[in-house]
Design a protein around this motif. Sequence first.
Motif, mmCIF file in Angstrom:
data_model
loop_
_atom_site.group_PDB
_atom_site.id
_atom_site.type_symbol
_atom_site.label_atom_id
_atom_site.label_comp_id
_atom_site.label_asym_id
_atom_site.label_seq_id
_atom_site.Cartn_x
_atom_site.Cartn_y
_atom_site.Cartn_z
ATOM 1 N N THR A 316 -4.938 -109.597 77.231
ATOM 2 C CA THR A 316 -4.001 -110.714 77.349
ATOM 3 C C THR A 316 -2.854 -110.325 78.271
ATOM 4 O O THR A 316 -2.445 -111.095 79.147
ATOM 5 N N GLN A 317 -2.339 -109.106 78.101
ATOM 6 C CA GLN A 317 -1.296 -108.612 78.997
ATOM 7 C C GLN A 317 -1.791 -108.568 80.443
ATOM 8 O O GLN A 317 -1.056 -108.924 81.374
ATOM 9 N N LEU A 318 -3.033 -108.128 80.628
ATOM 10 C CA LEU A 318 -3.565 -108.027 81.986
ATOM 11 C C LEU A 318 -3.648 -109.399 82.647
ATOM 12 O O LEU A 318 -3.261 -109.566 83.813
ATOM 13 N N TRP A 319 -4.152 -110.403 81.917
ATOM 14 C CA TRP A 319 -4.247 -111.738 82.509
ATOM 15 C C TRP A 319 -2.872 -112.304 82.830
ATOM 16 O O TRP A 319 -2.689 -112.993 83.836
ATOM 17 N N ASP A 320 -1.886 -112.020 81.972
ATOM 18 C CA ASP A 320 -0.535 -112.477 82.278
ATOM 19 C C ASP A 320 -0.038 -111.882 83.598
ATOM 20 O O ASP A 320 0.631 -112.560 84.387
ATOM 21 N N GLN A 321 -0.391 -110.618 83.828
ATOM 22 C CA GLN A 321 0.028 -109.979 85.085
ATOM 23 C C GLN A 321 -0.764 -110.513 86.273
ATOM 24 O O GLN A 321 -0.214 -110.735 87.355
ATOM 25 N N PRO A 327 5.348 -109.962 85.331
ATOM 26 C CA PRO A 327 5.320 -109.181 86.568
ATOM 27 C C PRO A 327 4.212 -108.139 86.549
ATOM 28 O O PRO A 327 3.893 -107.589 85.495
ATOM 29 N N LEU A 328 3.642 -107.891 87.705
ATOM 30 C CA LEU A 328 2.617 -106.866 87.827
ATOM 31 C C LEU A 328 3.271 -105.499 87.653
ATOM 32 O O LEU A 328 4.220 -105.151 88.359
ATOM 33 N N ASP A 329 2.768 -104.716 86.710
ATOM 34 C CA ASP A 329 3.371 -103.429 86.359
ATOM 35 C C ASP A 329 2.362 -102.326 86.655
ATOM 36 O O ASP A 329 1.393 -102.151 85.912
#
Length: 404
Positions: A316-321, A327-329
């Motif tokens: 889920t975090q990856l899709w948000d990025q 923001p892409l981290d």
Amino acid sequence: MTEHVVSSRSRGFLFLDSHPAGCARLVQDMWQAVPEPAPDGRTDEAPVALVIGSSAGYGLAATIAGLARAGIRGIGVSFERAPGRRTATAGWYRTATTAELAAKAGRDFVFLNGDAFSDEMKDQVADLLEQRFDGRLDHLVYSVAAPRRTDPDTGVTYASVLKPIGETYRTKTLVFDSEGSPEVTTVETGPAEGDDIEQTVAVMGGTDWARWIDHLAGRDLLAQGFATVALTYIGSPLTAAIYRQGTIGAAKAHLEQTARDLNDRLAKEVGGRALTSVNGAAVTQSSTAIPGIALYVGLLRGVLDDAMVPPIAQLTQLWDQLTGTAPLDVDDEGRVRLDTWELTPAVQEAVAERWQTATTDTISTLAALDWFTTRVQQLYGFAVPGIDYTAPVETDVPWPHHAT
């Protein structure tokens, strides 16, 4: 109708059958665990995504999180066995339920079953993108774990191996006897020989990922701003000799170099980018085959308990990025890091201390054994709360149909 009682017979961590109802419930639970998206993604402008390896582990999490959180349309590719004399594979049943949930949510998502390494599958995906999805692809998630790969150009079949490089590797590992009692034993794995490294890189490196990009770019299917990500793992110093510094590690290094090469190319061609996403430890069908990993993951859970981040939350975090919701981290090497919760010095020190003192007599107090064994069984749809395993269940579940 082909209803019958499905029992959980196994050989070590490998189960002979899978339970359709258990697999379905687990997929439903994963979907429910994904936070609702802020914008409504159910429009014709929803991003078009391709998930390669969509039926298990982190690839399944990527598919479900993408559908439920990012509202993706598109295609999932996996290679699963249909029901027959035995049940279908767990991934077959998981895919059937994922397709049902996607349809209920209004997502136009097609599931294809076949060899992702083949050019035939690449052609089938490209044709679908042209005919069904406006001839464009916004995202490609690559999550393939396979023991062998046949090169479409040469017909040569490569086989990957789990071996250290340079010297024999001895490690503690966790096994369970025929009665289900835990044992901490020592296993020894000889070093890579001959072309073991090259063979493993050919299967698990970035060659096929790059071939997918070549194939789709050649059909002019990559949208402006196209982003692709390959899922990978670094892991603990405790398992580094067999994993990150072994033959698999050589393949992962090749995957990361492929990402850098693809990133340069995509930036120029479509204003796009290529990344690797380093995910945290989890119980998966592939990870349980690696010496020492079962012990490590059980100890890690013993240290972290519920602070261990499940794959669905990570993806889920990856899709948000990927979609710009967050923001892409990335780290200094351009990798998205979703494993920081696992690799903090405090966590690794605590796991290492337990590793040193782990024996058959002490393991039950150091590792989350009930959690681990439950997760292994759930890979095949067993030990799922709310499922009556004494009741007959329909095993002849069809592969999701898609209208042309």
